[in-house]
Design an enzyme around this catalytic site. Structure first.
Site, PDB file in Angstrom:
ATOM      1  CB  CYS A   1      -8.853 -12.522  -8.169  1.00 55.85           C
ATOM      2  SG  CYS A   1      -7.369 -11.497  -8.222  1.00 55.85           S
TER       3      CYS A   1
ATOM      4  CG  HIS B   1      -9.815  -8.047  -9.252  1.00 57.00           C
ATOM      5  ND1 HIS B   1      -9.756  -9.030  -8.284  1.00 57.00           N
ATOM      6  CD2 HIS B   1     -11.089  -8.076  -9.741  1.00 57.00           C
ATOM      7  CE1 HIS B   1     -10.937  -9.618  -8.188  1.00 57.00           C
ATOM      8  NE2 HIS B   1     -11.754  -9.066  -9.060  1.00 57.00           N
TER       9      HIS B   1
END
Length: 952
Positions: free
Chosen positions: A269, A862
């Site tokens: 990510c 994330h």
């Protein structure tokens, strides 16, 4: 020989020191060892010169190798996240590991943590121990709900994986089968190159692999070619999928260009977020979409990647802006990045900004218009005007660096260094590609500690204290005193590890040496150590005696329970010292009942002479200590009787004075009922001082003990060991009660939310004068020495696209932290003119075009992105393969990590870039109006922004 028949300590030290220097070779196996255990071993063998005095000290004997501190709870092979080499663990080659295990064994129930050496890099190869393995999920085609997880090295082959799957699901070798990659959207990819490694195949953390068995009639359940494969380049049997992109729903043409997600390949990510920000940087994307990069590819630049990064990035951008796909899988791009930057080759979480820095530099060198870089002698300002020096610096920069990346992202700042000794001023102008802005640091941190009060009946209390980040142990004691009422000068702070004192801190030691995982115990000591000459503070550890086997009389001991500190009279009798120790443990040492007392005398050990005991239970001076002795047990020996408690119940020298019972403390008098009844001692004790059992004590008719101040120091290496017989320990020592503690209300305290800071505050902090650290001095050409000079940075010129990196992550040897401060940054009209020191610079206004977000903590979490589409001027949220609409009020958050601003005079339609001028000319010739994502009144600012450009 050392313990248990091991090699002598000199041999151990020499062998391991040599093996630690072993070079890494591809395919070799290395082993992880917890650094705490290894440090204890180093003390024991005198590995470092400052530990020589402890060499052979049985009381620092490390015991079996214990790697529990590296492992997740309940998982014998799963490592904790974010472990750091040398800080959390050390690496040993196979030979070194085997030697340590043969000498010390491995803790019962633990398995060796073995890792392979893998080779990384495409052109410049280097080896690395693969500490974190790739976790794959394995299942059968007929039952994909039955998933089995296994860990593999990146060097393992597809054939190795297939053999493991066959073993798991009992598939015979003669049964024909094939492997598939299964992706999140129910797409599949064949794995039909058995010799390919996991790294070459691009398998990532958490990837699902499916094994399919051939039907009895010779057909395949999934058919000769899998209908669910969504790869426009898919074919069988050739294995080309490793080199191609996977696309969702190929052939569609109704997706809006640029609104294309990126599949997560496993902790990628960070890469997806960086790509989305760059993809939505209009001048860069137009450059690639119009194939301008092809004529500028530099295949011969030794600092570049032979054009591979630029070509791979261009292919990815074209797919994302084709309008055909809702998402693509950037495996080919990821592979290219990993080959040229091995730190990004795996599937562990990385820093988005670090990837951006590599990518911008890689694209620049791949597209550098300078084919042969000239050598340029850098000059100091030497009093020349800033304008002259700045122009010279920029011209020199362009002689070696000229690319689309320089055109779009490079600016110039002024650096001023002043020597504190001779006042020499050094001024240089340096280019930058992005600004790393410091955030106002948290000045405090929270620590959880345990306070052990002097009252032996009081359970340890857990507190959460707020202390200065840059503070010392006294600050911790002061904060704890405010919560507990215990005076700070009556506290001693310790770090307990593996049932012993790992460290005993001095009041002036830095708090930065305390790590988050440390178990910090603070002991209340009711004496003034600087003034009280009648008492001494001693560390006390608990040991359980054992025999090595039933075939030998050799004995040893192992630590257990929680050690403690206590103050005792400097001159004492052996009996009173025993009673003081028993009194200190009365909360968790159970006393015998009348029935137990009449059953027979308690035996504190099978032989009073074990480890050289004298008749009074005190170890003789110079006797062997902790782990083992060559003297046999004498089964017929009997322990000496403990004098009646009535004779010693009132100790004039007991710490605490006569008013202890009035203050609620447990005393010998109040605990008499607890202590009476024993005719035999529960434990013996032995003194250890800095590795030697040579603390002076006077042995006479009254069995006095004298602690000599010239030899005794409060130190983790000086302690009193209480040796327990296993039967007596099991019978009288309540381990659950000993480990019990209470929680103070402060543990539930959550610090108030911090107020936000403005982006301009961070810029001001960036341009604030600072003093260089002692570890990062400046070499003064006048003094001819390194000096802690003052340094000041100022902005001279700014680029068309300004990349701002908010420095949220901080690192030190002992701490890793993330700042979650809310930074308030403008969506439009960021005016940077006030920060430019160039007197000819006019107003410089910027509009936000993209943001990289990071959610979570240090080393994990994330990444996502917000970006403004260049075609429709609307904001969108990019979360891996998902793309959704966003509003401006969502963009400013604590997660914002990297900001992309574009200067208002450079947007499409302004004609700032050559490509934009070409497009503008074509539009005028055809009569087609030019679209712009800015209002027409923004053009009023064009003249104001002209002077913000580079001074070249």
């Amino acid at each position: 020989m050392a313990e248990g028949g091991a090699a002598d300590l000199d041999t151990q030290r020499s062998d391991i020191a040599t093996l630690l220097k072993t070079s890494l070779r591809k395919g070799d196996t290395w082993y992880l060892v917890d650094s705490r255990w290894f440090k204890q071993w180093k003390k024991y063998v005198g590995f470092d010169s400052w530990d020589k005095y402890q060499m052979g000290d049985q009381n620092v004997y490390p015991g079996p190798i214990d790697n529990s501190g590296l492992l997740k709870d309940g998982d014998a092979q799963s490592l904790k996240e974010h472990l750091i080499d040398e800080l959390d663990y050390i690496l040993l080659p196979t030979e070194g590991w085997n030697k340590l295990v043969s000498w010390y064994t491995l803790m019962e129930g633990q398995e060796p943590i073995a890792r392979k050496v893998v080779e990384q890099g495409m052109f410049v190869k280097h080896c690395k121990v693969e500490v974190y393995l790739t976790e794959l999920k394995l299942c059968e085609n007929g039952n994909m709900n039955n998933v089995v997880t296994r860990r593999f090295s990146k060097a393992d082959t597809i054939d190795t994986i297939e053999k493991e799957i066959r073993k798991i699901f009992n598939i015979p070798d003669e049964k024909e089968a094939r492997l598939w990659n299964k992706y999140m959207s129910n797409t599949f990819e064949p794995l039909n190159k058995p010799d390919s490694t996991i790294q070459d195949a691009g398998l990532y953390q958490g990837q699902v692999l499916v094994i399919e068995q051939k039907n009895e009639d010779g057909t395949w359940p999934r058919g000769p070619s899998a209908p669910n494969v969504k790869n426009s380049n898919y074919c069988l049997p050739s294995y080309t999928a490793y080199k191609n992109y996977d696309y969702s729903e190929p052939g569609r043409n109704n997706e809006q260009p640029g609104l294309c997600g990126l599949s997560n390949l496993g902790n990628t990510c960070f890469m997806n977020s960086a790509i989305q920000c760059l993809s939505n940087t209009p001048p860069l994307t137009e450059y690639f979409l119009n194939d301008k990069y092809q004529e500028e590819l530099n295949f011969d630049n030794p600092l570049g990647m032979r054009g591979e990064i630029a070509k791979s990035y261009a292919e990815l951008i074209k797919q994302m802006w084709s309008g055909k796909f809702s998402y693509v899988t950037p495996r080919a791009f990821k592979t290219q990045v990993g080959r040229f930057a091995p730190q990004f080759s795996g599937y562990q979480q990385q820093d988005c900004q670090e990837l951006l820095a590599f990518l911008l530099d890689g694209l620049h060198e791949d597209l550098n218009r300078i084919r042969k870089k000239p050598y340029i002698q850098l000059k100091d300002a030497d009093g020349r005007p800033d304008k002259v020096v700045a122009e010279e610096a920029w011209e020199n920069h362009l002689k070696r660096n000229d690319s689309i990346i320089v055109d779009i992202f490079h600016g110039l700042f002024k650096s001023t260094l002043v020597c504190p000794e001779c006042a020499k001023i050094s001024v240089t102008f340096d280019p930058f590609c992005y600004l790393t802005l410091p955030l106002p640091m948290k000045k405090e941190r929270s620590l959880e500690v345990y306070l052990v009060r002097m009252d032996p009946l009081a359970k340890p209390m857990q507190y959460k204290v707020i202390v200065p980040k840059i503070g010392n142990i006294l600050d911790l004691c002061t904060a704890l005193s405010a919560l507990s009422g215990v005076p700070a000068d009556k506290m001693i702070v310790t770090d307990i590890y593996n049932h012993r004192f790992h460290r005993i801190f001095a009041m002036d030691e830095n708090l930065s040496s305390i790590m988050e995982r440390d178990d910090i115990y603070v002991f209340e000591i009711n004496i003034n150590r600087t003034e009280d000459t009648e008492h001494v503070v001693i560390p006390v550890c608990l040991r359980e005696k054992f025999r090595h086997s039933s075939y030998t009389h050799h004995t040893g001991s192992s630590l257990f329970g929680q050690p403690f500190l206590m103050a005792v009279p400097r001159n004492n009798t052996e009996d009173k010292l025993y009673n003081l120790l028993l009194l200190r443990m009365c909360r968790y040492v159970k006393m015998s009942t009348e029935t137990e007392e009449t059953d027979g005398p308690l035996r504190c050990c099978e032989d009073q002479n074990i480890n050289g005991n004298g008749p009074n239970g005190i170890h003789e001076e110079g006797s062997p200590s902790e782990m083992e002795t060559d003297e046999p047990d004498d089964e017929s020996s009997q322990d000496q009787e403990l004098p009646s408690e009535n004779e010693n119940s009132q100790s004039e020298d007991s710490v605490g004075g006569d008013n202890d019972s009035e203050n609620g403390l447990c005393t010998e008098e109040t605990c008499k009922g607890r202590l009476t009844g024993h005719k035999k001692r529960l434990f013996t004790f032995q003194f250890n001082n800095l590795g030697n059992t040579d603390i002076n004590y006077i042995k006479d008719d009254t069995r006095h003990i004298r602690f000599d101040d010239r030899q005794l120091r409060l130190d983790e290496r000086s302690f009193l060991a209480l040796d327990w017989d296993p039967d007596l320990k099991k019978r009288y020592f309540d381990e659950n009660a000993a480990e019990d503690f209470e929680k103070h209300e402060s543990v539930e305290y959550k610090p108030p939310k911090r107020p936000f800071v403005k982006l301009k505050d961070c810029i001001e902090l960036f341009t604030t004068k600072e003093k260089l650290g002692a570890e990062d001095p400046w070499y003064c050409p006048n003094c001819k020495e390194h000096q802690q000079a003052t340094k000041k940075l100022d902005l001279w010129s700014l680029p068309p696209v300004l990349v701002v990196h908010l420095k949220r992550f901080s690192y030190s040897r002992y701490m890793r932290d993330k700042l979650d401060t809310l930074v308030d940054f403008p969506i439009s009209d960021l005016d940077m003119s006030e920060f430019l020191i160039n007197p000819n610079a006019g107003p410089c206004r910027y509009n936000l075009i993209a943001v990289s977000n990071h959610y979570g903590g240090m080393g994990g979490g994330h990444y996502t992105a917000f970006a403004k589409n260049k075609d429709d001027g609307k904001w969108y949220y990019f979360d891996d393969s998902s793309v959704s609409s966003a509003s401006e009020d969502q963009i400013v958050s604590k997660a914002a990590y990297v900001l992309f601003y574009q200067r208002q005079d450079t947007f499409s339609g302004t004609g700032f870039f050559p490509l934009d001028r070409e497009t503008k000319g074509a539009s005028a010739a055809t009569g087609v109006p030019l679209e712009s994502d800015e209002d027409s009144n923004d053009n009023d600012n064009d003249l104001e922004n002209e002077n913000c450009m580079h001074t070249n």
